[in-house]
Design a protein around this motif. Structure first.
Motif, PDB file in Angstrom:
ATOM      1  N   ARG A 146       1.652   2.903   3.318  1.00 28.89           N
ATOM      2  CA  ARG A 146       2.678   2.371   4.226  1.00 28.89           C
ATOM      3  C   ARG A 146       3.995   3.131   4.091  1.00 28.89           C
ATOM      4  NH1 ARG A 146       1.943  -3.958   5.905  1.00 28.89           N
ATOM      5  NH2 ARG A 146      -0.310  -3.837   6.177  1.00 28.89           N
ATOM      6  N   GLU A 147       4.180   3.831   2.978  1.00 27.59           N
ATOM      7  CA  GLU A 147       5.406   4.604   2.790  1.00 27.59           C
ATOM      8  C   GLU A 147       5.428   5.845   3.680  1.00 27.59           C
ATOM      9  OE1 GLU A 147       5.656   5.450  -1.346  1.00 27.59           O
ATOM     10  OE2 GLU A 147       5.623   3.328  -1.949  1.00 27.59           O
ATOM     11  N   ARG A 148       4.285   6.203   4.257  1.00 28.09           N
ATOM     12  CA  ARG A 148       4.242   7.370   5.144  1.00 28.09           C
ATOM     13  C   ARG A 148       4.643   7.015   6.576  1.00 28.09           C
ATOM     14  NH1 ARG A 148      -1.354  10.337   2.994  1.00 28.09           N
ATOM     15  NH2 ARG A 148      -0.803  10.232   0.767  1.00 28.09           N
ATOM     16  N   SER A 152       0.832  -1.194   0.000  1.00 30.90           N
ATOM     17  CA  SER A 152       0.000   0.000   0.000  1.00 30.90           C
ATOM     18  C   SER A 152       0.876   1.256   0.000  1.00 30.90           C
ATOM     19  CB  SER A 152      -0.907   0.025   1.226  1.00 30.90           C
ATOM     20  OG  SER A 152      -1.504   1.310   1.389  1.00 30.90           O
ATOM     21  N   PRO A 153       0.593   2.222  -0.880  1.00 29.65           N
ATOM     22  CA  PRO A 153       1.373   3.465  -0.865  1.00 29.65           C
ATOM     23  C   PRO A 153       1.331   4.175   0.481  1.00 29.65           C
ATOM     24  CG  PRO A 153       0.060   3.322  -2.871  1.00 29.65           C
ATOM     25  CD  PRO A 153      -0.392   2.203  -1.973  1.00 29.65           C
ATOM     26  N   HIS A 198       8.981  11.043   3.263  1.00 28.02           N
ATOM     27  CA  HIS A 198       7.844  11.080   2.342  1.00 28.02           C
ATOM     28  C   HIS A 198       7.292  12.504   2.256  1.00 28.02           C
ATOM     29  CE1 HIS A 198       4.129  10.108   0.304  1.00 28.02           C
ATOM     30  NE2 HIS A 198       4.539   8.857   0.157  1.00 28.02           N
TER      31      HIS A 198
END
Length: 552
Positions: free
Chosen positions: A141-143, A138-139, A194
């Motif tokens: 999760r990059e946060r 999931s994008p 991020h």
């Protein structure tokens, strides 16, 4: 005993002059909302309660109020686990209450600083909840810091970092991935690499600046940026917030670019809004990096807070603090207590080296005598001073709280902080009698000791020997003698071993940190003293653990 004291109410009213750079010598009072005053009778302090007690702070003579978090939160760590940064938690009120509090405070001449928690969110934050629900890849999760584990089946944490609250700094999800939390598992760390995280917090700053706040105290300001690759540490005591070792998760140079951008946001607003760093760094020189001219305005001086009641040690940390801030043009800050450490009336009642979180009351009379002396020393130094709610009453820590009633998350995790922070968070007493000594009609969320009313605002008001009246007199004198908080140095005077003596413009401060009275030449007339002093024939008998302010 006092002289030349201004009326603190008049000096801090709505018509008081508002000089630029007010923060350089400001006295700022920390309110821990759940323990200050309860306005709706549910046993929990709230914004309504704070509003009703703002005149106390005006009369005390402070310049600003710092509010610990009141945002929407599951309260896993006293509100430092934020689920929504733009919403008030219903336990404290709503945005209308916040707006009314700001208006009332400004009408009384008080500025308002709010806590901001950018290192981590709550695990109930919408970003994190969606990241968990959407699963690996999931994008969102990059946060945060999601990583696969080590070992054949990923059953080991991604690295050896430990939580400040004890145990691993990683928690594994059912889908197999781990997420980083330097504090409680309910507090996942943001990934400040991020851009969405940067954008979100600049938006949050503007939201509260538009509401009218005068600044932000930035929680864990030293922790936002992690060393690239999240390397293992390989031993050492990771659990100390303040130590000599650099850690890959604290005090990374990359944090400073964040605060330079934030300073630009504040510059868009009138009224001298400020940023204050809670930055635990190895040295005061490293702390100074946070308050360079294009970054924050102030940073907490934790080295001073942790100094023993010893003249040589105090002089050394005062000198090093002032020297570190001088090259960057920032004021030094001074603080003795806050919501994370044992109150100084108890800390100074225990032997040196006992630490900043204690479960022993020590010698109460000794602790109070030293606390009063330490406060006058702090308020005589150039720079800005921070007070923690209840210290003006001489409150001790409540060291005998039943374990089952404690709510500090670090108390319930093995090998973490000592976990005795609840003792400094017990609701403060306002009246001599009542079910919660005036805190509110519905009791208090942590039990108050028997006899708490004897230390209340009501009991101490008008008593010239009380700690409350000492604080009021000290803050009035500091305000009347404009420049007492100004400047960037002190002139040390010769003094016997164990005694500090320094000169400021028109003023001398003498501090006896020993257990015995000391006879000294009287440098002037007594302005204020933390205990009884006898001055005659050009000499003074300075009692043990006593500070005297002199008009010269």
């Amino acid at each position: 005993m006092t002289q030349d004291l201004a009326d603190p109410a008049a000096a801090s009213g709505p018509d008081a002059p508002r000089h630029p750079d007010w923060w350089r010598d400001a006295v700022i009072y920390q309110v821990y909302p759940r323990s200050f005053a309860d306005g709706d009778g549910d046993g929990m302090g709230d914004l309504q309660g704070i509003r009703r007690r703002l005149p106390h702070l005006r009369d005390l003579g402070v310049d600003a109020v710092w509010l610990s978090p009141f945002y929407a939160s599951p309260q896993a760590d006293g509100g430092y686990d934020v689920a929504d940064y733009r919403t008030i938690d219903p336990m404290f009120g709503d945005l209308l209450d916040a707006d009314a509090l700001l208006r009332d405070a400004h009408a009384l001449g008080l500025r308002v600083i709010v806590d901001l928690v950018p290192n981590h969110s709550s695990d109930r934050h919408e970003w994190f909840r969606r990241a968990v629900a959407e699963g690996p890849g999931s994008p969102l999760r990059e946060r945060y810091h999601f990583r696969p584990g080590k070992g054949a089946d990923g059953q080991l944490p991604p690295n050896d970092w430990e939580s400040i609250f004890g145990g691993p700094a990683w928690t594994r999800l059912p889908d197999g991935e781990w997420y980083l939390h330097l504090f409680a598992p309910e507090q996942p760390d943001f990934n400040w690499d991020h851009p969405a995280v940067h954008d979100e917090f600049r938006s949050i700053l503007r939201f509260w600046l538009d509401m009218g706040v005068d600044g932000f105290r930035v929680d864990v300001a030293h922790g936002l940026v992690k060393e690239a690759g999240l390397p293992d540490i390989g031993g050492g005591d990771q659990l100390k917030l303040l130590g000599n070792d650099r850690m890959p998760f604290f005090d990374q140079d990359g944090v400073h670019a964040i605060y330079r951008r934030w300073r630009q946001v504040l510059a868009e607003y009138a009224g001298d809004r400020i940023l204050v760093a809670e930055a635990w760094t190895p040295t005061v020189e490293r702390t100074a990096h946070y308050v360079r001219p294009d970054e924050m305005h102030q940073a907490f001086n934790f080295q001073y807070l942790g100094t023993s009641w010893d003249a040589a040690e105090l002089r050394a940390v005062i000198d090093s603090s002032l020297a570190a801030m001088r090259p960057v043009g920032a004021p030094t800050t001074w603080v003795l207590s806050n919501h994370d450490v044992t109150r100084h009336a108890t800390r100074l009642a225990n032997p040196p080296g006992a630490g900043t979180q204690l479960r022993t009351p020590g010698d109460r009379a000794l602790g109070l005598r030293r606390a009063r002396a330490a406060t006058l020393l702090m308020l005589a130094l150039p720079g800005s001073a921070y007070l923690y709610q209840g210290e003006e009453l001489g409150l001790p820590d409540v060291t005998d709280l039943p374990d089952e009633l404690r709510q500090d998350p670090s108390f319930h995790r093995a090998d973490g902080q000592d976990g005795f922070r609840d003792g400094c968070r017990v609701p403060i007493p306002w009246t001599v009698e009542g079910s919660s000594y005036g805190f509110g009609p519905g009791g208090s969320w942590l039990p108050q000791p028997d006899g708490w009313g004897e230390l209340s605002v009501e009991a101490q008001t008008g008593d010239p020997g009380s700690t409350l009246e000492l604080y009021r007199a000290a803050l009035a004198a500091r305000r009347a003698r404009q420049g007492l908080g100004a400047g960037e140095s002190v002139e040390w005077l010769d003094a016997p071993e164990g005694v500090l003596a320094f000169r400021r413009p028109g003023f001398v401060c003498t501090v006896n940190t020993t257990r015995n009275a000391v006879r000294l030449p009287a440098p002037g007339s007594v302005l204020l003293a933390s205990g009884e002093v006898t001055a005659a024939d050009g000499e003074v008998l300075l009692p043990a653990d006593t500070t005297v302010w002199w008009a010269v």
